[in-house]
Design a protein around this motif. Structure first.
Motif, PDB file in Angstrom:
ATOM      1  N   HIS A   1      -8.322  -7.419  -0.788  1.00 37.61           N
ATOM      2  CA  HIS A   1      -6.866  -7.262  -0.865  1.00 37.61           C
ATOM      3  C   HIS A   1      -6.260  -6.793   0.454  1.00 37.61           C
ATOM      4  CE1 HIS A   1      -2.919  -6.515  -2.381  1.00 37.61           C
ATOM      5  NE2 HIS A   1      -3.259  -6.936  -3.586  1.00 37.61           N
TER       6      HIS A   1
ATOM      7  N   LEU B   1       3.981 -10.066 -15.616  1.00 35.87           N
ATOM      8  CA  LEU B   1       2.993 -10.771 -14.787  1.00 35.87           C
ATOM      9  C   LEU B   1       1.636 -10.946 -15.478  1.00 35.87           C
ATOM     10  CD1 LEU B   1       3.877  -9.387 -11.219  1.00 35.87           C
ATOM     11  CD2 LEU B   1       4.788 -11.384 -12.431  1.00 35.87           C
TER      12      LEU B   1
ATOM     13  N   ASP C   1       3.891 -14.334  -6.549  1.00 38.08           N
ATOM     14  CA  ASP C   1       2.855 -13.407  -7.013  1.00 38.08           C
ATOM     15  C   ASP C   1       2.180 -14.076  -8.201  1.00 38.08           C
ATOM     16  OD1 ASP C   1       1.243 -11.265  -7.472  1.00 38.08           O
ATOM     17  OD2 ASP C   1       2.844  -9.827  -7.915  1.00 38.08           O
TER      18      ASP C   1
ATOM     19  N   GLN D   1      -4.765 -15.869  -5.851  1.00 40.12           N
ATOM     20  CA  GLN D   1      -3.500 -15.164  -6.015  1.00 40.12           C
ATOM     21  C   GLN D   1      -2.803 -15.130  -4.664  1.00 40.12           C
ATOM     22  OE1 GLN D   1      -2.803 -13.811  -9.114  1.00 40.12           O
ATOM     23  NE2 GLN D   1      -0.832 -12.844  -8.645  1.00 40.12           N
TER      24      GLN D   1
ATOM     25  N   PHE E   1       6.702  -6.149  -3.381  1.00 42.21           N
ATOM     26  CA  PHE E   1       6.850  -4.731  -3.740  1.00 42.21           C
ATOM     27  C   PHE E   1       6.895  -3.830  -2.507  1.00 42.21           C
ATOM     28  CE2 PHE E   1       4.424  -6.245  -7.640  1.00 42.21           C
ATOM     29  CZ  PHE E   1       5.558  -6.340  -8.435  1.00 42.21           C
TER      30      PHE E   1
ATOM     31  N   GLU F   1      -5.814 -13.776  -2.440  1.00 44.49           N
ATOM     32  CA  GLU F   1      -6.964 -13.166  -3.113  1.00 44.49           C
ATOM     33  C   GLU F   1      -7.724 -14.223  -3.897  1.00 44.49           C
ATOM     34  OE1 GLU F   1      -5.130  -9.735  -5.324  1.00 44.49           O
ATOM     35  OE2 GLU F   1      -3.452 -10.548  -4.234  1.00 44.49           O
TER      36      GLU F   1
ATOM     37  N   TYR G   1       0.346 -13.440  -3.094  1.00 48.56           N
ATOM     38  CA  TYR G   1       1.347 -12.386  -3.312  1.00 48.56           C
ATOM     39  C   TYR G   1       2.127 -12.234  -2.015  1.00 48.56           C
ATOM     40  CZ  TYR G   1       3.093  -7.578  -3.474  1.00 48.56           C
ATOM     41  OH  TYR G   1       3.894  -6.466  -3.398  1.00 48.56           O
TER      42      TYR G   1
ATOM     43  N   LEU H   1      -4.393  -2.774 -13.653  1.00 50.49           N
ATOM     44  CA  LEU H   1      -4.281  -3.531 -12.391  1.00 50.49           C
ATOM     45  C   LEU H   1      -5.397  -3.116 -11.429  1.00 50.49           C
ATOM     46  CD1 LEU H   1      -2.585  -5.401 -10.416  1.00 50.49           C
ATOM     47  CD2 LEU H   1      -1.424  -3.296  -9.707  1.00 50.49           C
ATOM     48  N   HIS H   2      -6.114  -4.114 -10.890  1.00 51.61           N
ATOM     49  CA  HIS H   2      -7.065  -3.901  -9.787  1.00 51.61           C
ATOM     50  C   HIS H   2      -8.077  -2.777 -10.067  1.00 51.61           C
ATOM     51  CE1 HIS H   2      -4.894  -6.843  -7.579  1.00 51.61           C
ATOM     52  NE2 HIS H   2      -4.001  -6.076  -6.997  1.00 51.61           N
TER      53      HIS H   2
ATOM     54  N   ASN I   1      -6.594  -7.972 -10.147  1.00 51.28           N
ATOM     55  CA  ASN I   1      -5.357  -8.326 -10.833  1.00 51.28           C
ATOM     56  C   ASN I   1      -5.316  -7.725 -12.257  1.00 51.28           C
ATOM     57  OD1 ASN I   1      -2.855  -9.946 -11.671  1.00 51.28           O
ATOM     58  ND2 ASN I   1      -3.078 -10.285  -9.485  1.00 51.28           N
ATOM     59  N   ARG I   2      -4.476  -8.298 -13.135  1.00 51.36           N
ATOM     60  CA  ARG I   2      -4.114  -7.571 -14.360  1.00 51.36           C
ATOM     61  C   ARG I   2      -4.926  -7.968 -15.578  1.00 51.36           C
ATOM     62  NH1 ARG I   2       0.197  -8.197 -11.132  1.00 51.36           N
ATOM     63  NH2 ARG I   2       1.414  -6.316 -10.750  1.00 51.36           N
TER      64      ARG I   2
ATOM     65  N   TYR J   1      -3.311  -7.264   3.338  1.00 52.10           N
ATOM     66  CA  TYR J   1      -1.987  -7.838   3.570  1.00 52.10           C
ATOM     67  C   TYR J   1      -2.031  -8.457   4.961  1.00 52.10           C
ATOM     68  CZ  TYR J   1      -0.400  -4.753  -0.225  1.00 52.10           C
ATOM     69  OH  TYR J   1      -0.234  -4.109  -1.421  1.00 52.10           O
TER      70      TYR J   1
ATOM     71  N   TYR K   1      -3.403  -0.693  -1.638  1.00 53.93           N
ATOM     72  CA  TYR K   1      -4.055  -1.989  -1.555  1.00 53.93           C
ATOM     73  C   TYR K   1      -4.044  -2.587  -0.156  1.00 53.93           C
ATOM     74  CZ  TYR K   1      -3.684  -1.206  -6.528  1.00 53.93           C
ATOM     75  OH  TYR K   1      -3.764  -0.648  -7.779  1.00 53.93           O
TER      76      TYR K   1
HETATM   77  C1  GAL Z   1      -1.399  -8.203  -6.089  1.00 58.78           C
HETATM   78  C2  GAL Z   1      -0.666  -8.303  -7.388  1.00 58.78           C
HETATM   79  C3  GAL Z   1       0.742  -7.808  -7.174  1.00 58.78           C
HETATM   80  C4  GAL Z   1       0.705  -6.389  -6.658  1.00 58.78           C
HETATM   81  C5  GAL Z   1      -0.204  -6.304  -5.443  1.00 58.78           C
HETATM   82  C6  GAL Z   1      -0.406  -4.890  -4.980  1.00 58.78           C
HETATM   83  O1  GAL Z   1      -2.696  -8.660  -6.225  1.00 58.78           O
HETATM   84  O2  GAL Z   1      -0.679  -9.655  -7.824  1.00 58.78           O
HETATM   85  O3  GAL Z   1       1.484  -7.897  -8.371  1.00 58.78           O
HETATM   86  O4  GAL Z   1       0.280  -5.523  -7.667  1.00 58.78           O
HETATM   87  O5  GAL Z   1      -1.450  -6.827  -5.731  1.00 58.78           O
HETATM   88  O6  GAL Z   1       0.750  -4.364  -4.463  1.00 58.78           O
END
Ligand code: GAL
Length: 381
Positions: free
Chosen positions: A207, A239, A279, A317, A323, A345, A319, A135-136, A110-111, A209, A100
């Motif tokens: 997405h 989540l 998150d 979102q 992780f 996001e 985050y 997810l995504h 997202n989920r 960072y 991502y």
């Molecule tokens: C975000 C999500 C996190 C994680 C991340 C990717 O959008 O909310 O829980 O999955 O993406 O590492």
């Protein structure tokens, strides 16, 4: 530095390919050569596209996942910083365990709880790739696909992808176009347009960072965050939203006044415990205008870089890189340390298809999905 000099050094860097690796030279962007991205993936040609404005702000985008690879903005001392995490070549993106770094994710960002939703009385099962959840967009979402490149100009590039009926379990052939525009006032604008030939759900998002230190592995806990929202959507431990819309008042999720991210990130609070930090989806304040409105503002005091996030979407979102483990090395040797990048996001709410009280994520034939997200950069000394 004069505009003509900035542009000619950037253009030389891109076309002569002498730009990469090592220390930043003269505080100018180190653009990556397109040759580091030119390959075939799934039988389709991948490359790298560079947008530069008159101030020297630049962004490089690959059509592998319609993905932002780097984004250089000026800092308070006049040097340029690359404010997004990522890798220097396509091979590293194909190998990465964190998928991502900069892509457009979807169909549903997202989920989706247990990957299940129903539409018009029919149950659909999406692929599950995050515990029991979707997810995504699943294992091979939009970020893993090669997009067809449309318009390319000095300040714009557009890319399209046709997601076939049944991909990851989604109904309908969905056609999506994403247009990136780099504006003269240092904003990266992302416009999404999608249509379908059968009822489906859609919620793509960008997405990256971000690290406003420049991506030098420093913690983003020092960033001062403001989120223009007085409510959020609480989740369970996996989540997945409970369906509730809860006030941020009195919680560490209250960013209505500028607050360093790290000041409350380890507070004893259920939402933070479930997520291992921030998150969550914030419910944005909307004036009723269709134009993108300010959703969040982030400022890194040590570089003076400010990023405003504007959108027409109902949710955001945030985050905080919980992780990230430090086991991946990105551009210029920088490590993705725990909490060394934040995602902001713009989106519909996670799991929206399973909560009647959330905005609808349904797209039907004849309708057009649109979504605008703007990341705008400035300097506060
Ligand atoms: C975000 C999500 C996190 C994680 C991340 C990717 O959008 O909310 O829980 O999955 O993406 O590492």
């Amino acid at each position: 530095m004069k505009k003509a000099t900035i542009l000619s050094s950037l253009v030389a860097a891109v076309f002569l390919g002498g730009c990469c690796g090592g220390e930043q030279r003269d505080g100018m962007p180190e653009l990556l050569p397109a040759s580091s991205f030119e390959t075939m993936v799934d039988g389709k040609a991948v490359s790298l596209y560079t947008l530069v404005n008159d101030s020297g702000t630049s962004v490089q985008i690959t059509n592998f996942g319609a993905r932002i690879v780097d984004l250089w903005v000026e800092s308070a001392d006049g040097t340029f910083k690359d404010v997004v995490m990522g890798f220097e070549d396509i091979a590293s993106y194909l190998d990465a365990s964190d998928r991502y770094n900069g892509p457009v994710v979807g169909r549903f960002g997202n989920r989706v709880g247990k990957g299940r939703f129903s539409l018009d009385g029919r149950q659909y099962q999406l692929s599950v790739n995050d515990g029991d959840n979707h997810l995504h967009g699943g294992d091979k979402g939009f970020g893993e696909q090669v997009w067809r490149v449309g318009k390319v100009g000095p300040d714009v590039v557009s890319m399209s992808y046709v997601s076939p009926d049944g991909e990851a379990g989604y109904p309908g052939n969905l056609t999506i176009t994403v247009t990136y525009t780099l504006t003269a006032d240092n904003a990266l604008r992302i416009d999404y347009v999608a249509t379908t030939d059968a009822p489906t759900i859609v919620n793509p998002t960008s997405h990256s960072y971000f690290n406003l230190h420049g991506t030098n592995a420093s913690s983003t806990n020092s960033h001062v965050m403001e989120i223009f929202a007085s409510a959020f959507t609480p989740t369970d431990a996996g989540l997945i939203p409970t369906g509730e819309i809860a006030p941020v008042e009195g919680t560490p999720l209250d960013f209505r006044t500028p607050t360093p991210i790290g000041s409350r990130i380890d507070a004893d609070s259920e939402p933070l415990r479930f997520a291992g930090g921030y998150d969550h989806n914030w419910v944005l304040e909307k004036s009723g205008s269709a134009a993108p409105e300010l959703a969040a503002r982030v400022w890194e005091p040590s570089t003076g870089i400010v990023m405003d996030v504007l959108t027409d979407q109902p949710g955001l979102q945030f985050y905080s890189g919980n992780f990230m483990t430090g086991d991946e090395v990105g551009k210029r040797g920088n490590v993705n340390n725990h909490r060394s990048g934040i995602a902001l996001e713009t989106q519909n709410f996670p799991d929206a298809p399973n909560h009647a009280g959330f905005p609808s994520a349904v797209l039907r034939p004849g309708e057009t999905y649109t979504h605008t997200c703007v990341y705008k950069f400035s300097i506060r000394k």
